[in-house]
Design a protein around this motif. Sequence first.
Motif, PDB file in Angstrom:
ATOM      1  N   PHE A  99      39.092  56.124  -5.178  1.00 49.45           N
ATOM      2  CA  PHE A  99      39.188  54.847  -5.360  1.00 49.45           C
ATOM      3  C   PHE A  99      41.377  54.736  -5.307  1.00 49.45           C
ATOM      4  CE2 PHE A  99      35.643  54.008  -7.677  1.00 49.45           C
ATOM      5  CZ  PHE A  99      35.302  53.064  -6.508  1.00 49.45           C
ATOM      6  N   GLU A 100      41.602  56.263  -4.995  1.00 47.49           N
ATOM      7  CA  GLU A 100      43.311  55.932  -4.730  1.00 47.49           C
ATOM      8  C   GLU A 100      43.242  55.970  -2.758  1.00 47.49           C
ATOM      9  OE1 GLU A 100      45.384  59.416  -5.947  1.00 47.49           O
ATOM     10  OE2 GLU A 100      45.544  58.611  -7.809  1.00 47.49           O
ATOM     11  N   GLU A 101      41.816  56.309  -2.167  1.00 53.39           N
ATOM     12  CA  GLU A 101      41.982  56.793  -0.776  1.00 53.39           C
ATOM     13  C   GLU A 101      41.295  55.192  -0.285  1.00 53.39           C
ATOM     14  OE1 GLU A 101      41.032  59.929   0.940  1.00 53.39           O
ATOM     15  OE2 GLU A 101      41.148  61.219  -1.332  1.00 53.39           O
ATOM     16  N   VAL A 102      40.109  54.670  -0.826  1.00 56.19           N
ATOM     17  CA  VAL A 102      39.223  53.438  -0.600  1.00 56.19           C
ATOM     18  C   VAL A 102      39.005  52.903  -1.460  1.00 56.19           C
ATOM     19  CG1 VAL A 102      38.367  55.380   0.707  1.00 56.19           C
ATOM     20  CG2 VAL A 102      37.096  54.640  -1.737  1.00 56.19           C
ATOM     21  N   ASP A 103      38.876  51.234  -1.183  1.00 58.50           N
ATOM     22  CA  ASP A 103      38.230  50.179  -1.722  1.00 58.50           C
ATOM     23  C   ASP A 103      37.815  50.577  -2.157  1.00 58.50           C
ATOM     24  OD1 ASP A 103      40.709  49.191  -0.811  1.00 58.50           O
ATOM     25  OD2 ASP A 103      40.601  48.713   1.320  1.00 58.50           O
ATOM     26  N   VAL A 104      36.077  50.387  -1.168  1.00 59.40           N
ATOM     27  CA  VAL A 104      34.913  50.864  -1.897  1.00 59.40           C
ATOM     28  C   VAL A 104      34.298  52.247  -1.536  1.00 59.40           C
ATOM     29  CG1 VAL A 104      34.445  48.244  -2.620  1.00 59.40           C
ATOM     30  CG2 VAL A 104      33.537  49.581  -0.192  1.00 59.40           C
ATOM     31  N   ILE A 105      33.068  52.186  -2.402  1.00 57.69           N
ATOM     32  CA  ILE A 105      32.420  53.049  -1.854  1.00 57.69           C
ATOM     33  C   ILE A 105      31.060  53.122  -1.784  1.00 57.69           C
ATOM     34  CG2 ILE A 105      31.749  55.454  -3.294  1.00 57.69           C
ATOM     35  CD1 ILE A 105      33.874  56.046  -4.608  1.00 57.69           C
ATOM     36  N   MET A 106      30.004  53.295  -1.033  1.00 55.01           N
ATOM     37  CA  MET A 106      28.880  53.244  -0.542  1.00 55.01           C
ATOM     38  C   MET A 106      28.554  54.493   0.140  1.00 55.01           C
ATOM     39  SD  MET A 106      29.097  50.380   2.337  1.00 55.01           S
ATOM     40  CE  MET A 106      30.181  48.279   2.005  1.00 55.01           C
ATOM     41  N   GLY A 107      27.093  54.404  -0.502  1.00 55.66           N
ATOM     42  CA  GLY A 107      25.774  54.986  -0.082  1.00 55.66           C
ATOM     43  C   GLY A 107      24.409  54.815  -0.775  1.00 55.66           C
ATOM     44  N   PRO A 108      23.898  55.325  -1.074  1.00 61.60           N
ATOM     45  CA  PRO A 108      21.902  55.420  -1.247  1.00 61.60           C
ATOM     46  C   PRO A 108      21.857  54.783  -3.080  1.00 61.60           C
ATOM     47  CG  PRO A 108      22.532  57.597  -1.286  1.00 61.60           C
ATOM     48  CD  PRO A 108      23.526  57.056  -0.619  1.00 61.60           C
ATOM     49  N   THR A 109      21.204  53.635  -3.023  1.00 67.10           N
ATOM     50  CA  THR A 109      21.129  53.653  -4.275  1.00 67.10           C
ATOM     51  C   THR A 109      20.260  53.973  -5.208  1.00 67.10           C
ATOM     52  OG1 THR A 109      20.549  51.455  -3.943  1.00 67.10           O
ATOM     53  CG2 THR A 109      20.376  51.949  -6.163  1.00 67.10           C
ATOM     54  N   ALA A 110      20.010  54.462  -4.569  1.00 69.38           N
ATOM     55  CA  ALA A 110      17.867  55.936  -4.728  1.00 69.38           C
ATOM     56  C   ALA A 110      17.348  56.634  -3.859  1.00 69.38           C
ATOM     57  CB  ALA A 110      16.826  55.201  -5.774  1.00 69.38           C
ATOM     58  N   PRO A 111      16.983  58.266  -4.388  1.00 68.40           N
ATOM     59  CA  PRO A 111      16.826  59.231  -3.352  1.00 68.40           C
ATOM     60  C   PRO A 111      15.390  58.662  -2.379  1.00 68.40           C
ATOM     61  CG  PRO A 111      16.540  60.100  -5.841  1.00 68.40           C
ATOM     62  CD  PRO A 111      17.324  58.509  -5.872  1.00 68.40           C
TER      63      PRO A 111
END
Length: 485
Positions: free
Chosen positions: A390-402
Amino acid sequence: MHRKTIAELAAGLERKEFSSVELTQTHLARIERLDPILNSFITTTPEIALAQARAADERIAKGEAGPLTGIPIAQKDIFCTKGVRTSCGSRMLDNFISPYDACVVERFSAAGAVMLGKLNMDEFAMGSSNETSYYGPVKNPWNTGTVPGGSSGGSAAAVAARLAAGATGTDTGGSIRQPAAFCGITGLKPTYGRISRWGMIAFASSLDQAGPMARTAEDCAIMLQTMAGFDERDSTCVDRPVPDYCAALANNLDGLRIGLPKEFFGEGLDPAIASLIQEAVDEYRKLGATVKEVSLPNMHLSVPAYYVVAPAECSSNLARFDGVRFGHRCENPADLADLYTRSRGEGFGAEVKRRILIGTYALSAGYYDAYYLKAQKVRRLISEDFRRAFEEVDVIMGPTAPSVAFEFGAKSADPIAMYLSDIYTIAVNLAGLPGMSIPVGFADGLPVGMQIIGGYFSEDRLLNVAHRYQQATDWHTHVPTGIAD
Ligand SMILES: NC(=O)C[C@H](N)C(=O)O
């Protein structure tokens, strides 16, 4: 009526297009017709609902309505409700009528919301498929041969099938976000401490957090506004002002910095899900965001650390169910030891017993340093990973479930396979951060959810990020055919 979002229903009530009593009756009739198939409710409370609806109509007539006044919602059966069975999905509490309301329930009542009933869930919130409920599994409205996710599976299914306009959930290790993804709805797990846990039956107290589940980010914002805020009865509830969540929804996303953790896109992720996440991220690029890869190097330790911390806390929290004070008591106990042993043996299901045994072992003398202390250190490392990202980005995105929702029985014989369906969500709980799941498409005809994770107390930003996407796309408007038409 049932197709409208909470925001649209509130507008309809205000314009007197329909009354809260009519709205409530419509939902109660849908529950009666469709819930025998879905099994999303453990208890329905039609008398309470209609009384609250009548009171709401009076409040609306006097011009004293708030955004939730007269809106039919339902409570996960982990929240204590005065005078109403609060089972937590367990035989242990099948006979438990709570003498008081949970803080969250009090707040919905004060806002004038209508409670339709109590929603099915994995026993004591332990599970990822709703198959551990004493009351039988909930069916996924998109395909009744598949699970709705868990532990808030009843909440997700009821909202997806339009049996309730919104529902509460709790998330200890993915329990709001994973069922939201499996059922194609929007769910938010707030920062640990944002919502009072008072009257919410404890599973793992350092991780448990309540949150809203609804069809849109806007509806989650409306619900969170009512749920959030300081409560001195929960010592971990944070005394910090609650922002206006709806006011921030429409902010533009120019310059939003999105991070995609490389660990979220490795082996084990369904490729169809990976490409839908990339498409959603492309949509964010169009909305003005920049995207970069980040790393959460200790992510792979989150499931093992969780399955030490959560069972340890569960073994302590569930010690209170002893057959003496409340809950299930065995017939004709021979002595006190027999009372404890048989009451607990009969009252708890297999997964709960497994967690209690693991937790008791992990905390026992000689093993404490090897397991519990080590897991706490890993927890710290995971929080540090997020802090650095979070020093580099505002939000993190990815899958919720595999994967998308799986078939009943597919993972029940293998606890580890079941635990891995929370592989992308659990780190967020260990760090205490807020996270959301929003619908971003379909794979094999089943909904896919994307997770959005933010810094501490950034719920307003997460809701804004989710809302802007929902304004640009229509995945959240899809309705399961057959069940919810
Ligand atoms: N309660 C939760 O968040 C569910 C998680 N899958 C667990 O079984 O612990």
